[in-house]
Write a protein that holds these residues in place. Structure first.
Motif, PDB file in Angstrom:
ATOM      1  N   VAL A 261     -37.950 -11.084  19.941  1.00 40.23           N
ATOM      2  CA  VAL A 261     -37.146 -10.257  19.042  1.00 40.23           C
ATOM      3  C   VAL A 261     -37.655  -8.812  19.074  1.00 40.23           C
ATOM      4  CG1 VAL A 261     -36.585  -9.789  16.624  1.00 40.23           C
ATOM      5  CG2 VAL A 261     -36.407 -12.116  17.520  1.00 40.23           C
ATOM      6  N   ALA A 262     -38.970  -8.662  19.058  1.00 44.27           N
ATOM      7  CA  ALA A 262     -39.564  -7.318  19.102  1.00 44.27           C
ATOM      8  C   ALA A 262     -39.206  -6.619  20.413  1.00 44.27           C
ATOM      9  CB  ALA A 262     -41.079  -7.416  18.947  1.00 44.27           C
ATOM     10  N   ARG A 263     -39.193  -7.366  21.494  1.00 45.96           N
ATOM     11  CA  ARG A 263     -38.832  -6.786  22.787  1.00 45.96           C
ATOM     12  C   ARG A 263     -37.364  -6.363  22.797  1.00 45.96           C
ATOM     13  NH1 ARG A 263     -41.731 -10.531  27.482  1.00 45.96           N
ATOM     14  NH2 ARG A 263     -43.869 -10.414  26.665  1.00 45.96           N
ATOM     15  N   PHE A 264     -36.521  -7.196  22.183  1.00 50.88           N
ATOM     16  CA  PHE A 264     -35.101  -6.869  22.110  1.00 50.88           C
ATOM     17  C   PHE A 264     -34.888  -5.581  21.317  1.00 50.88           C
ATOM     18  CE2 PHE A 264     -31.159  -6.993  19.625  1.00 50.88           C
ATOM     19  CZ  PHE A 264     -30.213  -7.047  20.646  1.00 50.88           C
ATOM     20  N   GLU A 265     -35.550  -5.472  20.179  1.00 54.73           N
ATOM     21  CA  GLU A 265     -35.387  -4.282  19.336  1.00 54.73           C
ATOM     22  C   GLU A 265     -35.913  -3.031  20.045  1.00 54.73           C
ATOM     23  OE1 GLU A 265     -35.503  -5.976  14.789  1.00 54.73           O
ATOM     24  OE2 GLU A 265     -37.425  -5.646  15.812  1.00 54.73           O
ATOM     25  N   LYS A 266     -36.896  -3.197  20.872  1.00 58.01           N
ATOM     26  CA  LYS A 266     -37.407  -2.056  21.642  1.00 58.01           C
ATOM     27  C   LYS A 266     -36.382  -1.632  22.683  1.00 58.01           C
ATOM     28  CE  LYS A 266     -41.369  -0.517  24.381  1.00 58.01           C
ATOM     29  NZ  LYS A 266     -42.704  -0.895  24.943  1.00 58.01           N
ATOM     30  N   LYS A 267     -35.710  -2.600  23.294  1.00 59.71           N
ATOM     31  CA  LYS A 267     -34.701  -2.299  24.305  1.00 59.71           C
ATOM     32  C   LYS A 267     -33.445  -1.718  23.673  1.00 59.71           C
ATOM     33  CE  LYS A 267     -32.184  -4.329  28.201  1.00 59.71           C
ATOM     34  NZ  LYS A 267     -31.995  -5.537  29.051  1.00 59.71           N
ATOM     35  N   TYR A 268     -33.109  -2.221  22.478  1.00 59.16           N
ATOM     36  CA  TYR A 268     -31.912  -1.751  21.766  1.00 59.16           C
ATOM     37  C   TYR A 268     -32.343  -1.219  20.391  1.00 59.16           C
ATOM     38  CZ  TYR A 268     -29.444  -4.488  25.307  1.00 59.16           C
ATOM     39  OH  TYR A 268     -28.981  -4.989  26.497  1.00 59.16           O
ATOM     40  N   PRO A 269     -32.879  -0.018  20.348  1.00 62.37           N
ATOM     41  CA  PRO A 269     -33.446   0.532  19.104  1.00 62.37           C
ATOM     42  C   PRO A 269     -32.437   0.735  17.974  1.00 62.37           C
ATOM     43  CG  PRO A 269     -33.309   2.218  20.811  1.00 62.37           C
ATOM     44  CD  PRO A 269     -33.028   0.914  21.483  1.00 62.37           C
ATOM     45  N   LYS A 270     -31.158   0.687  18.279  1.00 60.20           N
ATOM     46  CA  LYS A 270     -30.146   0.855  17.234  1.00 60.20           C
ATOM     47  C   LYS A 270     -29.763  -0.471  16.582  1.00 60.20           C
ATOM     48  CE  LYS A 270     -28.061   4.959  19.349  1.00 60.20           C
ATOM     49  NZ  LYS A 270     -26.801   5.551  19.884  1.00 60.20           N
ATOM     50  N   ILE A 271     -30.336  -1.547  17.093  1.00 55.19           N
ATOM     51  CA  ILE A 271     -30.033  -2.873  16.545  1.00 55.19           C
ATOM     52  C   ILE A 271     -31.282  -3.437  15.882  1.00 55.19           C
ATOM     53  CG2 ILE A 271     -29.234  -5.208  17.023  1.00 55.19           C
ATOM     54  CD1 ILE A 271     -27.849  -4.136  19.509  1.00 55.19           C
ATOM     55  N   GLU A 272     -31.151  -3.867  14.647  1.00 55.86           N
ATOM     56  CA  GLU A 272     -32.249  -4.480  13.912  1.00 55.86           C
ATOM     57  C   GLU A 272     -31.963  -5.976  13.747  1.00 55.86           C
ATOM     58  OE1 GLU A 272     -34.423  -4.230   9.508  1.00 55.86           O
ATOM     59  OE2 GLU A 272     -32.854  -2.797  10.075  1.00 55.86           O
ATOM     60  N   VAL A 273     -32.970  -6.801  13.971  1.00 54.57           N
ATOM     61  CA  VAL A 273     -32.814  -8.247  13.864  1.00 54.57           C
ATOM     62  C   VAL A 273     -33.625  -8.772  12.689  1.00 54.57           C
ATOM     63  CG1 VAL A 273     -33.101 -10.486  15.004  1.00 54.57           C
ATOM     64  CG2 VAL A 273     -32.470  -8.464  16.356  1.00 54.57           C
ATOM     65  N   ASP A 274     -32.942  -9.402  11.768  1.00 49.91           N
ATOM     66  CA  ASP A 274     -33.607 -10.064  10.647  1.00 49.91           C
ATOM     67  C   ASP A 274     -33.881 -11.502  11.074  1.00 49.91           C
ATOM     68  OD1 ASP A 274     -34.566 -10.966   8.232  1.00 49.91           O
ATOM     69  OD2 ASP A 274     -32.610 -11.038   7.245  1.00 49.91           O
ATOM     70  N   TYR A 275     -35.134 -11.765  11.420  1.00 48.84           N
ATOM     71  CA  TYR A 275     -35.516 -13.091  11.911  1.00 48.84           C
ATOM     72  C   TYR A 275     -35.788 -14.026  10.732  1.00 48.84           C
ATOM     73  CZ  TYR A 275     -38.358 -16.809  13.967  1.00 48.84           C
ATOM     74  OH  TYR A 275     -38.857 -18.036  14.338  1.00 48.84           O
ATOM     75  N   VAL A 276     -35.142 -15.199  10.756  1.00 49.47           N
ATOM     76  CA  VAL A 276     -35.361 -16.201   9.716  1.00 49.47           C
ATOM     77  C   VAL A 276     -35.604 -17.551  10.392  1.00 49.47           C
ATOM     78  CG1 VAL A 276     -34.427 -17.368   7.690  1.00 49.47           C
ATOM     79  CG2 VAL A 276     -33.796 -14.986   8.149  1.00 49.47           C
ATOM     80  N   ASN A 277     -36.753 -18.152  10.136  1.00 53.48           N
ATOM     81  CA  ASN A 277     -37.024 -19.479  10.680  1.00 53.48           C
ATOM     82  C   ASN A 277     -36.552 -20.518   9.672  1.00 53.48           C
ATOM     83  OD1 ASN A 277     -39.057 -21.993  11.059  1.00 53.48           O
ATOM     84  ND2 ASN A 277     -38.760 -20.946  12.996  1.00 53.48           N
ATOM     85  N   VAL A 278     -35.569 -21.318  10.061  1.00 55.37           N
ATOM     86  CA  VAL A 278     -34.990 -22.338   9.191  1.00 55.37           C
ATOM     87  C   VAL A 278     -35.424 -23.708   9.693  1.00 55.37           C
ATOM     88  CG1 VAL A 278     -32.849 -23.316   8.285  1.00 55.37           C
ATOM     89  CG2 VAL A 278     -32.996 -20.865   8.755  1.00 55.37           C
ATOM     90  N   PRO A 279     -36.013 -24.540   8.837  1.00 51.78           N
ATOM     91  CA  PRO A 279     -36.434 -25.870   9.276  1.00 51.78           C
ATOM     92  C   PRO A 279     -35.292 -26.623   9.942  1.00 51.78           C
ATOM     93  CG  PRO A 279     -37.310 -25.412   7.102  1.00 51.78           C
ATOM     94  CD  PRO A 279     -36.359 -24.296   7.419  1.00 51.78           C
ATOM     95  N   PHE A 280     -35.588 -27.248  11.047  1.00 51.22           N
ATOM     96  CA  PHE A 280     -34.567 -27.934  11.840  1.00 51.22           C
ATOM     97  C   PHE A 280     -33.782 -28.945  11.016  1.00 51.22           C
ATOM     98  CE2 PHE A 280     -33.255 -31.521  14.502  1.00 51.22           C
ATOM     99  CZ  PHE A 280     -32.476 -30.877  15.443  1.00 51.22           C
ATOM    100  N   ASP A 281     -34.471 -29.715  10.179  1.00 50.79           N
ATOM    101  CA  ASP A 281     -33.799 -30.781   9.445  1.00 50.79           C
ATOM    102  C   ASP A 281     -32.938 -30.259   8.293  1.00 50.79           C
ATOM    103  OD1 ASP A 281     -35.973 -30.002   7.945  1.00 50.79           O
ATOM    104  OD2 ASP A 281     -36.538 -32.016   7.324  1.00 50.79           O
ATOM    105  N   GLN A 282     -32.958 -28.952   8.041  1.00 50.24           N
ATOM    106  CA  GLN A 282     -32.136 -28.355   6.992  1.00 50.24           C
ATOM    107  C   GLN A 282     -31.025 -27.460   7.536  1.00 50.24           C
ATOM    108  OE1 GLN A 282     -34.676 -26.205   4.246  1.00 50.24           O
ATOM    109  NE2 GLN A 282     -36.270 -27.785   4.320  1.00 50.24           N
ATOM    110  N   ALA A 283     -31.165 -27.059   8.787  1.00 51.89           N
ATOM    111  CA  ALA A 283     -30.299 -26.007   9.319  1.00 51.89           C
ATOM    112  C   ALA A 283     -28.837 -26.405   9.422  1.00 51.89           C
ATOM    113  CB  ALA A 283     -30.811 -25.575  10.692  1.00 51.89           C
ATOM    114  N   GLN A 284     -28.547 -27.627   9.823  1.00 52.55           N
ATOM    115  CA  GLN A 284     -27.156 -28.028  10.015  1.00 52.55           C
ATOM    116  C   GLN A 284     -26.353 -27.902   8.723  1.00 52.55           C
ATOM    117  OE1 GLN A 284     -26.573 -32.105  11.228  1.00 52.55           O
ATOM    118  NE2 GLN A 284     -24.433 -31.769  11.800  1.00 52.55           N
ATOM    119  N   ASN A 285     -26.855 -28.504   7.661  1.00 53.47           N
ATOM    120  CA  ASN A 285     -26.130 -28.440   6.392  1.00 53.47           C
ATOM    121  C   ASN A 285     -26.180 -27.055   5.758  1.00 53.47           C
ATOM    122  OD1 ASN A 285     -25.106 -30.977   6.424  1.00 53.47           O
ATOM    123  ND2 ASN A 285     -26.501 -31.831   4.916  1.00 53.47           N
ATOM    124  N   LYS A 286     -27.290 -26.360   5.971  1.00 54.98           N
ATOM    125  CA  LYS A 286     -27.403 -25.018   5.402  1.00 54.98           C
ATOM    126  C   LYS A 286     -26.363 -24.084   6.027  1.00 54.98           C
ATOM    127  CE  LYS A 286     -30.805 -21.449   4.277  1.00 54.98           C
ATOM    128  NZ  LYS A 286     -32.246 -21.062   4.310  1.00 54.98           N
TER     129      LYS A 286
END
Length: 431
Positions: free
Chosen positions: A62-87
């Motif tokens: 993600v950090a590498r991506f933001e460096k390549k595309y400085p106008k784009i910001e990525v809000d990284y959220v780690n969602v537990p696998f067993d919760q992600a589908q319903n969430k």
């Protein structure tokens, strides 16, 4: 990539009926004529990878991506696998809180696409060099011939084994059938004091038993439920027999996967069935920490048909149909699924790339990746079914009861088939 989930979590994974939202068109939702460097905006990515072993690597990307595309910001959220589908279902159906980009398990993608929650990606910047993708992972991101997920990582199941324990027990080579595995496990138990194997109660791990009998959960073209066919009954009986004979550990239904991993890593269990996502954890265990070569990898055992089989799993990156920043999302998906990004992740956590060109000399010099890549060639595609991600809750509940002897294999799969027909597959026939 599939990680084990508890039976309790699986049972809680109820399907949420919802009306479709968003567009299924291939338009970008923004200024498609923009040059990549001119694209701006803030996007949210829900990453469902292991928060301990894998997430740090993806954060670096993600950090590498933001460096390549400085106008784009990525809000990284780690969602537990067993919760992600319903969430994600809850957020998408309500039209509020859904991420711009989701790391979607291949079993979820058809269902999300059918509900209208995902943007069709054909013709967008997200889909790049499609001929480079392996056939199985590529198919896993499609629904009705259209692309809704770009393959990021793939996997399959294999027999992982402790070479030293097998040698101490006088087992010269890894077993190739479930009968051989039972015999080898009993030898290990008798001669080393360790348990031979561990049957994971997560219903996903029942697939090798089903494939070994020449059947599947369902027959989509034939519109048939097959989990309770005679072959399905025999498959579940085989799994139960390993535990009943004393060859396998009696699993804990609420924390089976984690217990399996802990016991295998500690050298308390000689053989398990798991995927490449588990390797980072495996190598932390005392049985392999100082000697990685002690970990063996082989094709899952075969059933009475003489043929072995394991499902093609993995994850794709999908874009939410309601995203307000689709152009930025497409560039992010393209970057994260590039051969360079996939190779980088593989060298860090031994995941399997979905692009042929990502299997570089550096990637394949890892013997575990090389072994899984060879096994992947014989992996079986999972049923392309919108309800595919919803089938495991009922199966898991009944499968766990069978494994512990609380009901017969036939009763377990019959109850599963009945529940599926009532809830999801009303137009499917049953044996």
């Amino acid at each position: 990539m599939r990680r084990g989930i508890s039976i309790a979590a699986a049972v809680a994974a109820l399907a949420l009926g919802a009306t479709a939202c968003g567009s299924d068109g291939g338009d970008s939702g923004g200024d498609a004529a923009k040059k990549p460097g001119d694209v701006s905006g803030s996007i949210t990515w829900w990453d469902t990878s292991n928060s301990t072993t894998e997430a740090p690597v993806y954060k670096e990307l993600v950090a590498r991506f933001e460096k390549k595309y400085p106008k784009i910001e990525v809000d990284y959220v780690n969602v537990p696998f067993d919760q992600a589908q319903n969430k994600f279902k809850t957020a998408a159906s309500g039209g509020k809180g859904a991420p711009d980009v989701l790391r979607s398990e291949v079993g979820w993608t058809p269902g999300f696409a059918a509900l209208g929650y995902l943007q069709k990606l054909d013709g967008t910047a997200a889909v790049d060099s499609t001929d480079d993708f392996l056939p199985g992972p590529k198919a896993g991101g499609q629904y009705k011939g259209a692309t809704y997920g770009v393959p990021e990582v793939t996997d399959t199941l294999a027999l992982l084994y402790n070479k030293k324990l097998l040698k101490q027990a006088g087992v010269a080579k890894p077993p190739t059938t479930w009968d051989e595995l039972k015999a080898a496990s009993l030898k290990v138990k008798k001669k080393t004091g360790a348990m031979g194997t561990y049957v994971n109660p997560d219903a996903y791990f029942a697939w090798p038993f089903l494939y070994g009998e020449g059947t599947d959960l369902v027959d989509v073209p034939g519109k048939k439920i097959t989990v309770n066919s005679p072959e399905g009954v025999k498959a579940v009986e085989t799994a139960r027999g390993l535990i009943a004979s004393g060859a396998a550990v009696k699993p804990d239904l609420t924390n089976g996967y984690n217990n399996m991993q802990a016991d295998f890593g500690a050298g308390k269990v000689a053989m398990i069935v798991n995927g490449p996502w588990s390797l980072a954890d495996d190598f932390k265990g005392k049985a392999f920490k100082d000697d990685k070569s002690n970990l063996g990898i082989a094709t899952v055992p075969a059933g009475s048909t003489g043929k072995a089989g394991a499902p093609t799993g993995g994850h794709s990156l999908a874009v939410y149909a309601g995203s307000a920043h689709r152009d930025a999302s497409y560039l992010f998906v393209k970057f994260m699924t590039s051969a360079e990004s996939q190779a980088y992740v593989s060298t860090k956590v031994q995941t399997l790339p979905t692009r042929e060109s990502a299997y570089t000399a550096e990637v394949t010099k890892d013997p575990t990746v090389k072994a899984f890549k060879e096994i992947l060639a014989s992996a079986k595609p999972r049923p392309q079914l919108p309800q595919g991600g919803d089938l495991f809750a009922d199966f898991a509940a009944n499968y766990g009861k069978v494994l512990l002897g609380g009901q017969s294999a036939k009763d377990g799969v019959d109850k599963t088939a009945k529940a599926w027909k009532q809830k999801f597959l009303k137009d499917f026939s049953t044996p």
